[in-house]
Enzyme design. Sequence first.
Site, PDB file in Angstrom:
ATOM      1  N   LEU A  89       3.879  -9.214   4.316  1.00  0.00           N
ATOM      2  CA  LEU A  89       5.019  -8.520   4.823  1.00  0.00           C
ATOM      3  C   LEU A  89       4.720  -7.014   4.613  1.00  0.00           C
ATOM      4  O   LEU A  89       3.579  -6.672   4.694  1.00  0.00           O
ATOM      5  CB  LEU A  89       6.406  -8.663   3.909  1.00  0.00           C
ATOM      6  CG  LEU A  89       6.919 -10.120   3.865  1.00  0.00           C
ATOM      7  CD1 LEU A  89       7.728 -10.199   2.818  1.00  0.00           C
ATOM      8  CD2 LEU A  89       7.080 -10.560   5.265  1.00  0.00           C
ATOM      9  N   TYR A 143       7.301  -4.704  -2.592  1.00  0.00           N
ATOM     10  CA  TYR A 143       7.150  -5.123  -1.248  1.00  0.00           C
ATOM     11  C   TYR A 143       5.842  -5.903  -1.149  1.00  0.00           C
ATOM     12  O   TYR A 143       4.977  -5.681  -1.810  1.00  0.00           O
ATOM     13  CB  TYR A 143       7.162  -3.887  -0.256  1.00  0.00           C
ATOM     14  CG  TYR A 143       6.454  -2.692  -0.825  1.00  0.00           C
ATOM     15  CD1 TYR A 143       4.991  -2.716  -0.329  1.00  0.00           C
ATOM     16  CD2 TYR A 143       6.818  -1.435  -1.233  1.00  0.00           C
ATOM     17  CE1 TYR A 143       4.108  -1.759  -0.653  1.00  0.00           C
ATOM     18  CE2 TYR A 143       5.750  -0.422  -1.257  1.00  0.00           C
ATOM     19  CZ  TYR A 143       4.479  -0.604  -1.137  1.00  0.00           C
ATOM     20  OH  TYR A 143       3.476   0.239  -1.486  1.00  0.00           O
ATOM     21  N   CYS A 144       5.893  -6.599  -0.101  1.00  0.00           N
ATOM     22  CA  CYS A 144       4.723  -7.689   0.234  1.00  0.00           C
ATOM     23  C   CYS A 144       4.417  -8.355  -1.255  1.00  0.00           C
ATOM     24  O   CYS A 144       3.321  -8.452  -1.306  1.00  0.00           O
ATOM     25  CB  CYS A 144       3.718  -6.767   0.943  1.00  0.00           C
ATOM     26  SG  CYS A 144       2.368  -8.038   1.506  1.00  0.00           S
ATOM     27  N   PRO A 145       5.240  -8.927  -1.650  1.00  0.00           N
ATOM     28  CA  PRO A 145       5.185  -9.859  -2.866  1.00  0.00           C
ATOM     29  C   PRO A 145       4.214 -10.925  -2.516  1.00  0.00           C
ATOM     30  O   PRO A 145       4.234 -11.489  -1.545  1.00  0.00           O
ATOM     31  CB  PRO A 145       6.414 -10.371  -3.479  1.00  0.00           C
ATOM     32  CG  PRO A 145       7.307 -10.377  -2.458  1.00  0.00           C
ATOM     33  CD  PRO A 145       6.924  -9.424  -1.205  1.00  0.00           C
ATOM     34  N   LYS A 156       3.831  -3.073 -10.319  1.00  0.00           N
ATOM     35  CA  LYS A 156       2.824  -3.344  -9.497  1.00  0.00           C
ATOM     36  C   LYS A 156       2.253  -2.163  -8.532  1.00  0.00           C
ATOM     37  O   LYS A 156       3.044  -1.353  -8.218  1.00  0.00           O
ATOM     38  CB  LYS A 156       3.650  -4.299  -8.191  1.00  0.00           C
ATOM     39  CG  LYS A 156       2.513  -4.654  -7.066  1.00  0.00           C
ATOM     40  CD  LYS A 156       3.085  -5.523  -6.129  1.00  0.00           C
ATOM     41  CE  LYS A 156       2.556  -5.658  -4.892  1.00  0.00           C
ATOM     42  NZ  LYS A 156       3.129  -6.758  -3.752  1.00  0.00           N
TER      43      LYS A 156
END
Length: 275
Positions: A89, A143-145, A156
């Site tokens: 993502l 975001y973008c896990p 993160k």
Amino acid sequence: MDLKETAMWRLIDQTTPNPSFRAIDSFAYDDTLCESVGKNGSPPILRGWVHLPTVVLGIQDARLPNIVEAIRYIHDQNTDVVVRNSGGLAVALDSAVLNVSMIMKEAKKSSISTGYDTMVALLHKALQTRHIDFEVGEIKGSYCPGSYDLSINGRKFAGISQRRIRGAVAVQVYLCISGSGSARARFIQDIYKKAANGKPLASIPNLQPEVMGSLEELTGQKLTVTSLMSLLADVLHENGASLAYESLSESEHDRFVYYKKRLVTRNESISQHLI
């Protein structure tokens, strides 16, 4: 792949921000280099790359109902935007985010996790020299896990993905070196809000900006893109590899032009606003 099993690594350093060097070029570079490695035309490659402010959207993001308005918003922030050709993502890139691609020939019996684990091993050895340790596992709210999120104390600072093509695999990591991780996350959060047009959508992650950080924020250490690239090269050298600093060959440049045209066409087919 065991880092000690490789006698030579080819290093490509593209970490100096350049307005003419866009993220779409980077994805074309990795496809080109995968082809070279897969055809035994090159040893394994470590490529570092940095871009000026850019949002890289996933294919799923590009299908959101109000994505055109979101793209206009991104451009209004003097930020480039491109849809990647691999999974994942949206992520935010800028001059303090180091991207590293590790491009290796795909072994016949290797599992999907092999490439991820090799990248984790490289990063672990590099950061260990600065007495920095990290955890691996999905950080919800980021975001973008993904399963290969890298974090310190639950925040993160990096995420790993991979793309397999032409008999090789490109393992890609983005590392937030400095700056505000939560500010980058809020930017992505605002983009999603505009792309969803105020509607709750299952395809949009429930972002919690406070779970994002940069290495500098999380460790209190002064770190730069250049210093981390040097640490990565040192690890390869200390594990017995010879390092060759090379750019694209003439034949690779021709293939780069081909792959970039494919990416440009693909982006244009998604929306004329993406290019």
